[in-house]
Motif scaffolding. Structure first.
Motif, PDB file in Angstrom:
ATOM      1  N   ASN A  52     -19.669   3.954  -1.033  1.00 39.87           N
ATOM      2  CA  ASN A  52     -19.784   5.535  -1.252  1.00 39.87           C
ATOM      3  C   ASN A  52     -18.413   5.915  -2.228  1.00 39.87           C
ATOM      4  O   ASN A  52     -17.742   5.190  -2.499  1.00 39.87           O
ATOM      5  CB  ASN A  52     -19.426   6.228   0.259  1.00 39.87           C
ATOM      6  N   THR A  53     -18.474   7.196  -2.646  1.00 38.81           N
ATOM      7  CA  THR A  53     -17.639   7.649  -3.378  1.00 38.81           C
ATOM      8  C   THR A  53     -16.607   8.156  -2.764  1.00 38.81           C
ATOM      9  O   THR A  53     -16.318   8.223  -1.495  1.00 38.81           O
ATOM     10  CB  THR A  53     -18.021   8.914  -4.286  1.00 38.81           C
ATOM     11  N   LEU A  54     -15.309   8.102  -3.257  1.00 31.85           N
ATOM     12  CA  LEU A  54     -14.201   8.745  -2.609  1.00 31.85           C
ATOM     13  C   LEU A  54     -13.724  10.087  -3.313  1.00 31.85           C
ATOM     14  O   LEU A  54     -13.752   9.967  -4.411  1.00 31.85           O
ATOM     15  CB  LEU A  54     -12.874   7.398  -2.959  1.00 31.85           C
ATOM     16  N   GLN A  55     -13.116  10.871  -2.277  1.00 34.42           N
ATOM     17  CA  GLN A  55     -12.706  11.984  -2.789  1.00 34.42           C
ATOM     18  C   GLN A  55     -11.100  12.075  -2.311  1.00 34.42           C
ATOM     19  O   GLN A  55     -10.884  11.986  -1.351  1.00 34.42           O
ATOM     20  CB  GLN A  55     -13.495  13.263  -2.190  1.00 34.42           C
ATOM     21  N   ILE A  56     -10.335  12.645  -3.332  1.00 40.68           N
ATOM     22  CA  ILE A  56      -9.251  13.311  -2.935  1.00 40.68           C
ATOM     23  C   ILE A  56      -8.725  14.685  -3.162  1.00 40.68           C
ATOM     24  O   ILE A  56      -9.493  15.082  -4.269  1.00 40.68           O
ATOM     25  CB  ILE A  56      -7.929  12.209  -3.629  1.00 40.68           C
ATOM     26  N   THR A  67       4.553  16.409  -1.782  1.00 37.60           N
ATOM     27  CA  THR A  67       3.541  16.378  -2.405  1.00 37.60           C
ATOM     28  C   THR A  67       2.422  15.597  -1.355  1.00 37.60           C
ATOM     29  O   THR A  67       2.578  14.209  -1.027  1.00 37.60           O
ATOM     30  CB  THR A  67       3.395  15.709  -3.682  1.00 37.60           C
ATOM     31  N   GLU A  68       1.134  16.175  -1.060  1.00 36.29           N
ATOM     32  CA  GLU A  68       0.323  15.664   0.058  1.00 36.29           C
ATOM     33  C   GLU A  68      -1.065  15.816  -0.501  1.00 36.29           C
ATOM     34  O   GLU A  68      -1.668  16.675  -1.152  1.00 36.29           O
ATOM     35  CB  GLU A  68       0.314  16.456   1.199  1.00 36.29           C
ATOM     36  N   TYR A  69      -1.841  14.677  -0.314  1.00 35.61           N
ATOM     37  CA  TYR A  69      -3.247  14.701  -0.576  1.00 35.61           C
ATOM     38  C   TYR A  69      -4.163  13.995   0.686  1.00 35.61           C
ATOM     39  O   TYR A  69      -3.767  13.066   1.179  1.00 35.61           O
ATOM     40  CB  TYR A  69      -3.485  13.429  -1.666  1.00 35.61           C
ATOM     41  N   THR A  70      -5.245  14.468   0.562  1.00 45.97           N
ATOM     42  CA  THR A  70      -6.138  13.856   1.602  1.00 45.97           C
ATOM     43  C   THR A  70      -7.159  12.842   0.951  1.00 45.97           C
ATOM     44  O   THR A  70      -7.567  12.999  -0.157  1.00 45.97           O
ATOM     45  CB  THR A  70      -6.889  14.858   2.627  1.00 45.97           C
ATOM     46  N   ILE A  81      -6.051   4.119  -4.143  1.00 48.61           N
ATOM     47  CA  ILE A  81      -6.031   5.060  -4.802  1.00 48.61           C
ATOM     48  C   ILE A  81      -4.587   6.051  -5.371  1.00 48.61           C
ATOM     49  O   ILE A  81      -4.368   6.473  -6.397  1.00 48.61           O
ATOM     50  CB  ILE A  81      -6.969   6.126  -4.262  1.00 48.61           C
ATOM     51  N   ALA A  82      -3.738   5.729  -4.001  1.00 47.18           N
ATOM     52  CA  ALA A  82      -2.498   6.292  -4.499  1.00 47.18           C
ATOM     53  C   ALA A  82      -1.974   5.559  -5.721  1.00 47.18           C
ATOM     54  O   ALA A  82      -1.226   6.205  -6.519  1.00 47.18           O
ATOM     55  CB  ALA A  82      -1.469   6.338  -3.353  1.00 47.18           C
ATOM     56  N   LYS A  83      -1.735   4.231  -5.716  1.00 44.42           N
ATOM     57  CA  LYS A  83      -1.129   3.405  -6.550  1.00 44.42           C
ATOM     58  C   LYS A  83      -1.605   3.506  -7.890  1.00 44.42           C
ATOM     59  O   LYS A  83      -1.218   3.395  -9.055  1.00 44.42           O
ATOM     60  CB  LYS A  83      -1.224   2.216  -6.109  1.00 44.42           C
TER      61      LYS A  83
END
Length: 255
Positions: A52-56, A67-70, A81-83
């Motif tokens: 599946n795809t990833l969404q941030i 700074t925050e991401y889901t 994905i963070a790195k």
């Protein structure tokens, strides 16, 4: 001096009280970037998203202290994905947790919390997974804040052995009841699983996984012993799964 860059993640989702506590601790020490699942991912182990795809989604406002991401994926996905996509430089430290529930003994295999820490370790990032032995969403993290901060600072100051991450578990106790910190081995314990078989209103069989945690390890150097006796346990975890002690025996086989 520049503050250390700290990546924070978990498996209980970005809104869990445990990660909110860890963020509060981490921002006293360094610059914090949070990349955490947008929904609970407990028990996902080291799963990654490949079909599946990833969404941030960035959920913090510009100028925010943190700074925050889901991320729509697993805890390991969050670190990957963070790195590779979010961070402009390699973080100095990755913190995962604080998990609602223990990740001692065999739980380290199933834990999304620890898998995120291990994923960071694979990338050469010093990493710590934190867990509290209380599954309640309203768990009290106040008694363990100072201990978590001390452990984080020690890792930043002293570093970690190569290819090792830390699995830290806190007992569910008041601060004055915690006796201290023990460096431990992982207890040889496991779940005796049971499946509760039921029938749906449409006549289809389905199952709920349940079971009982059984610890037959009587050693007083284990994480289970430490937690039971009022100590915080720290287990150094390696991600080289080679059973080095078995190599000599296997080399005697007629292969």
């Amino acid at each position: 001096m520049n503050k250390p860059l700290i990546l924070v993640t978990n498996d209980d989702s970005i809104v869990a009280p445990g990660i909110r506590t860890l963020i509060d601790i981490a921002k006293q020490i360094g610059t914090v970037i949070v990349v955490a699942p947008d929904s609970p991912q407990s028990g996902m182990g080291h799963a990654i998203t490949v079909n599946n795809t990833l969404q941030i989604n960035k959920i913090s406002e510009d100028g925010s202290e943190v700074t925050e991401y889901t991320c729509s994926g697993t805890p390991a996905d969050c670190v990957k994905i963070a790195k590779n996509e979010i961070l402009k430089q390699k973080p100095d430290l990755c913190l995962s947790g604080i998990n609602h529930g223990s990740n001692s003994s065999i739980n380290v295999i199933y834990s999304g919390t620890m898998s995120a820490a291990v994923e960071a370790g694979i990338e050469g990032i010093p990493s710590i997974g934190f867990s509290l032995a209380d599954f309640s969403w309203k768990a009290d993290f106040e008694p363990i804040k100072d201990y978590a901060k001390k452990i984080i600072e020690e890792v930043l100051n002293k570093g970690l052995p190569q290819n090792v991450v830390l699995n830290v578990n806190f007992p569910k106790l008041k601060k004055e009841e915690i006796k201290g910190i023990k460096i431990c081995r992982q207890a040889n314990a496991k779940y005796e699983e049971k499946f509760d078989k039921r029938i749906s209103p449409f006549g289809k069989e389905y199952y709920w996984l349940s079971g009982e945690f059984v610890n037959n390890d009587k050693g007083e150097d284990t994480d289970e012993w430490a937690l039971k006796n009022g100590y915080i346990s720290i287990v150094p975890v390696q991600f080289d799964l080679t059973a080095h002690h078995a190599i000599q025996q296997l080399n005697t086989w007629n292969l």
